[in-house]
Design a protein around this motif. Structure first.
Motif, PDB file in Angstrom:
ATOM      1  N   ILE A   1      35.510  37.971  47.494  1.00  0.00           N
ATOM      2  CA  ILE A   1      36.126  36.687  47.154  1.00  0.00           C
ATOM      3  C   ILE A   1      36.930  36.215  48.369  1.00  0.00           C
ATOM      4  CG2 ILE A   1      37.763  35.543  45.611  1.00  0.00           C
ATOM      5  CD1 ILE A   1      37.016  37.748  43.532  1.00  0.00           C
ATOM      6  N   PRO A   2      36.682  34.965  48.828  1.00  0.00           N
ATOM      7  CA  PRO A   2      37.469  34.447  49.961  1.00  0.00           C
ATOM      8  C   PRO A   2      38.953  34.379  49.591  1.00  0.00           C
ATOM      9  CG  PRO A   2      35.657  32.964  49.402  1.00  0.00           C
ATOM     10  CD  PRO A   2      35.736  34.011  48.331  1.00  0.00           C
ATOM     11  N   GLN A   3      39.775  33.999  50.500  1.00  0.00           N
ATOM     12  CA  GLN A   3      41.224  33.944  50.285  1.00  0.00           C
ATOM     13  C   GLN A   3      41.548  33.454  48.875  1.00  0.00           C
ATOM     14  OE1 GLN A   3      42.113  31.240  53.528  1.00  0.00           O
ATOM     15  NE2 GLN A   3      43.019  32.944  54.672  1.00  0.00           N
ATOM     16  N   LYS A   4      42.028  34.377  48.055  1.00  0.00           N
ATOM     17  CA  LYS A   4      42.259  34.071  46.650  1.00  0.00           C
ATOM     18  C   LYS A   4      43.283  32.961  46.447  1.00  0.00           C
ATOM     19  CE  LYS A   4      40.956  38.567  44.860  1.00  0.00           C
ATOM     20  NZ  LYS A   4      41.387  39.749  44.148  1.00  0.00           N
ATOM     21  N   ASP A   5      44.250  32.836  47.369  1.00  0.00           N
ATOM     22  CA  ASP A   5      45.280  31.815  47.182  1.00  0.00           C
ATOM     23  C   ASP A   5      44.746  30.394  47.368  1.00  0.00           C
ATOM     24  OD1 ASP A   5      44.911  32.169  49.904  1.00  0.00           O
ATOM     25  OD2 ASP A   5      47.023  31.922  50.409  1.00  0.00           O
TER      26      ASP A   5
ATOM     27  N   HIS B   1      27.994  21.559  45.074  1.00  0.00           N
ATOM     28  CA  HIS B   1      28.346  21.778  46.477  1.00  0.00           C
ATOM     29  C   HIS B   1      29.045  23.109  46.749  1.00  0.00           C
ATOM     30  CE1 HIS B   1      27.194  17.672  47.249  1.00  0.00           C
ATOM     31  NE2 HIS B   1      28.006  17.259  46.282  1.00  0.00           N
ATOM     32  N   ASN B   2      29.669  23.702  45.742  1.00  0.00           N
ATOM     33  CA  ASN B   2      30.483  24.898  45.951  1.00  0.00           C
ATOM     34  C   ASN B   2      30.002  26.069  45.109  1.00  0.00           C
ATOM     35  OD1 ASN B   2      32.741  23.681  47.607  1.00  0.00           O
ATOM     36  ND2 ASN B   2      32.833  22.376  45.795  1.00  0.00           N
ATOM     37  N   SER B   3      30.046  27.249  45.704  1.00  0.00           N
ATOM     38  CA  SER B   3      29.775  28.481  44.965  1.00  0.00           C
ATOM     39  C   SER B   3      30.994  28.817  44.122  1.00  0.00           C
ATOM     40  CB  SER B   3      29.530  29.638  45.932  1.00  0.00           C
ATOM     41  OG  SER B   3      28.341  29.459  46.652  1.00  0.00           O
ATOM     42  N   PHE B   4      30.816  29.692  43.142  1.00  0.00           N
ATOM     43  CA  PHE B   4      31.977  30.304  42.499  1.00  0.00           C
ATOM     44  C   PHE B   4      31.777  31.807  42.524  1.00  0.00           C
ATOM     45  CE2 PHE B   4      29.580  30.262  38.460  1.00  0.00           C
ATOM     46  CZ  PHE B   4      30.057  31.369  37.795  1.00  0.00           C
ATOM     47  N   TYR B   5      32.856  32.545  42.308  1.00  0.00           N
ATOM     48  CA  TYR B   5      32.850  33.993  42.420  1.00  0.00           C
ATOM     49  C   TYR B   5      33.223  34.586  41.075  1.00  0.00           C
ATOM     50  CZ  TYR B   5      32.641  32.692  47.238  1.00  0.00           C
ATOM     51  OH  TYR B   5      32.235  32.124  48.413  1.00  0.00           O
ATOM     52  N   LEU B   6      32.400  35.495  40.613  1.00  0.00           N
ATOM     53  CA  LEU B   6      32.621  36.147  39.334  1.00  0.00           C
ATOM     54  C   LEU B   6      33.121  37.556  39.611  1.00  0.00           C
ATOM     55  CD1 LEU B   6      32.277  35.602  36.304  1.00  0.00           C
ATOM     56  CD2 LEU B   6      29.996  36.611  36.477  1.00  0.00           C
ATOM     57  N   LYS B   7      34.309  37.864  39.104  1.00  0.00           N
ATOM     58  CA  LYS B   7      34.908  39.184  39.330  1.00  0.00           C
ATOM     59  C   LYS B   7      34.680  40.119  38.147  1.00  0.00           C
ATOM     60  CE  LYS B   7      39.229  41.445  40.543  1.00  0.00           C
ATOM     61  NZ  LYS B   7      40.651  41.279  40.801  1.00  0.00           N
ATOM     62  N   ARG B   8      34.639  39.550  36.938  1.00  0.00           N
ATOM     63  CA  ARG B   8      34.453  40.354  35.727  1.00  0.00           C
ATOM     64  C   ARG B   8      33.441  39.706  34.808  1.00  0.00           C
ATOM     65  NH1 ARG B   8      39.805  41.364  32.357  1.00  0.00           N
ATOM     66  NH2 ARG B   8      38.387  42.535  31.042  1.00  0.00           N
ATOM     67  N   ALA B   9      32.603  40.521  34.177  1.00  0.00           N
ATOM     68  CA  ALA B   9      31.719  40.113  33.091  1.00  0.00           C
ATOM     69  C   ALA B   9      31.672  41.324  32.163  1.00  0.00           C
ATOM     70  CB  ALA B   9      30.332  39.746  33.599  1.00  0.00           C
TER      71      ALA B   9
ATOM     72  N   ARG C   1      30.691  45.722  39.115  1.00  0.00           N
ATOM     73  CA  ARG C   1      31.588  46.680  39.770  1.00  0.00           C
ATOM     74  C   ARG C   1      32.314  45.999  40.917  1.00  0.00           C
ATOM     75  NH1 ARG C   1      27.550  51.675  39.516  1.00  0.00           N
ATOM     76  NH2 ARG C   1      28.254  52.480  37.531  1.00  0.00           N
ATOM     77  N   ASN C   2      31.684  44.963  41.445  1.00  0.00           N
ATOM     78  CA  ASN C   2      32.235  44.177  42.553  1.00  0.00           C
ATOM     79  C   ASN C   2      32.020  42.699  42.249  1.00  0.00           C
ATOM     80  OD1 ASN C   2      32.746  46.418  44.581  1.00  0.00           O
ATOM     81  ND2 ASN C   2      30.581  46.716  44.160  1.00  0.00           N
ATOM     82  N   SER C   3      32.774  41.863  42.914  1.00  0.00           N
ATOM     83  CA  SER C   3      32.606  40.426  42.696  1.00  0.00           C
ATOM     84  C   SER C   3      31.252  39.967  43.250  1.00  0.00           C
ATOM     85  CB  SER C   3      33.744  39.650  43.364  1.00  0.00           C
ATOM     86  OG  SER C   3      33.776  39.899  44.748  1.00  0.00           O
ATOM     87  N   ILE C   4      30.716  38.917  42.613  1.00  0.00           N
ATOM     88  CA  ILE C   4      29.455  38.333  43.065  1.00  0.00           C
ATOM     89  C   ILE C   4      29.640  36.834  43.270  1.00  0.00           C
ATOM     90  CG2 ILE C   4      28.021  40.068  41.926  1.00  0.00           C
ATOM     91  CD1 ILE C   4      27.373  37.916  39.775  1.00  0.00           C
ATOM     92  N   GLU C   5      28.788  36.264  44.095  1.00  0.00           N
ATOM     93  CA  GLU C   5      28.806  34.828  44.346  1.00  0.00           C
ATOM     94  C   GLU C   5      27.656  34.179  43.586  1.00  0.00           C
ATOM     95  OE1 GLU C   5      28.478  31.712  48.126  1.00  0.00           O
ATOM     96  OE2 GLU C   5      28.363  33.869  48.474  1.00  0.00           O
TER      97      GLU C   5
ATOM     98  N   PHE D   1      36.585  32.786  40.086  1.00  0.00           N
ATOM     99  CA  PHE D   1      37.323  32.033  41.102  1.00  0.00           C
ATOM    100  C   PHE D   1      36.410  30.916  41.607  1.00  0.00           C
ATOM    101  CE2 PHE D   1      39.080  36.249  41.145  1.00  0.00           C
ATOM    102  CZ  PHE D   1      40.436  36.087  41.388  1.00  0.00           C
ATOM    103  N   CYS D   2      36.967  29.724  41.793  1.00  0.00           N
ATOM    104  CA  CYS D   2      36.201  28.626  42.388  1.00  0.00           C
ATOM    105  C   CYS D   2      37.118  27.800  43.287  1.00  0.00           C
ATOM    106  CB  CYS D   2      35.543  27.747  41.314  1.00  0.00           C
ATOM    107  SG  CYS D   2      36.665  26.767  40.311  1.00  0.00           S
ATOM    108  N   GLN D   3      36.521  26.994  44.137  1.00  0.00           N
ATOM    109  CA  GLN D   3      37.289  26.130  45.027  1.00  0.00           C
ATOM    110  C   GLN D   3      38.156  25.187  44.192  1.00  0.00           C
ATOM    111  OE1 GLN D   3      37.332  26.251  48.417  1.00  0.00           O
ATOM    112  NE2 GLN D   3      35.928  27.994  48.292  1.00  0.00           N
ATOM    113  N   LYS D   4      39.371  24.916  44.651  1.00  0.00           N
ATOM    114  CA  LYS D   4      40.207  23.935  43.958  1.00  0.00           C
ATOM    115  C   LYS D   4      39.497  22.587  44.011  1.00  0.00           C
ATOM    116  CE  LYS D   4      44.482  26.376  44.473  1.00  0.00           C
ATOM    117  NZ  LYS D   4      45.743  26.572  45.090  1.00  0.00           N
TER     118      LYS D   4
END
Length: 176
Positions: A45-49, A87-95, A110-114, A143-146
């Motif tokens: 996951i890119p910079q989470k903040d 236009h933007n990917s999102f990142y899945l940390k849990r399923a 086990r790990n985040s995916i895009e 997580f996704c882009q703001k």
């Protein structure tokens, strides 16, 4: 001449019935469904903040009641993980998959995916897997882009027995 005509019609009718019978017969799928494997999609996951962070809850039903509490129907569940942004990917940390009692059944990551723009991934719960019960559910952390559109998590439940068919859908609710 009349006999030849009757034989021709009989042959045509038999041939048509045979063709209709063969065309309605479907061979069972020789390949068994593969378990969901997201290991080739691992992406940090890119910079989470700099990202929007959310949790979504999806109710699913691997079984439902019919007639009474003692009669249940098993269902095949297709869970769709949909990126709604073009236009933007999102990142899945849990399923994570839970049963009716809230006990964990399976962690699909086990790990985040895009998940790429407008891409859909699926998780399949086979009809004979009744471990989730009538109140099964998934919890997704993402997580996704703001400013990007939020992902959608949906489930389609289906069962067919003879000439009877049953299907319905559920959509996740964002809980955080």
């Amino acid at each position: 001449m009349m006999k030849k005509s009757i034989y021709s019609i009989s042959f045509f009718v038999c041939f048509a019935l045979l063709m209709a019978s063969v065309s309605c017969h479907r061979e069972p799928n020789a390949t068994k469904p593969k378990s969901t494997d997201f290991s080739s999609r691992i992406s940090p996951i890119p910079q989470k903040d700099s990202l929007e962070h959310g949790f979504s809850y999806l109710s699913i039903y691997s079984q439902i009641y019919s007639f009474s509490e003692s009669t249940q129907h098993e269902l095949t569940v297709t869970v769709s993980l949909r990126n709604t942004d073009e236009h933007n990917s999102f990142y899945l940390k849990r399923a994570d998959y839970f049963d009716s009692h809230g006990d964990g059944i399976k962690k699909y990551l086990r790990n985040s995916i895009e998940i790429q723009p407008l891409e859909t991934l699926e998780i399949i719960i086979n009809e004979n897997d009744i471990s989730g019960g009538t109140g099964a559910n998934f919890l997704f952390e993402w997580f996704c882009q703001k400013g990007a559109t939020e992902p959608i998590f949906e489930a389609v439940m289906i069962s067919t027995k003879g000439q009877q068919g049953l299907s319905f859908t559920t959509t996740a609710k964002r809980i955080k």
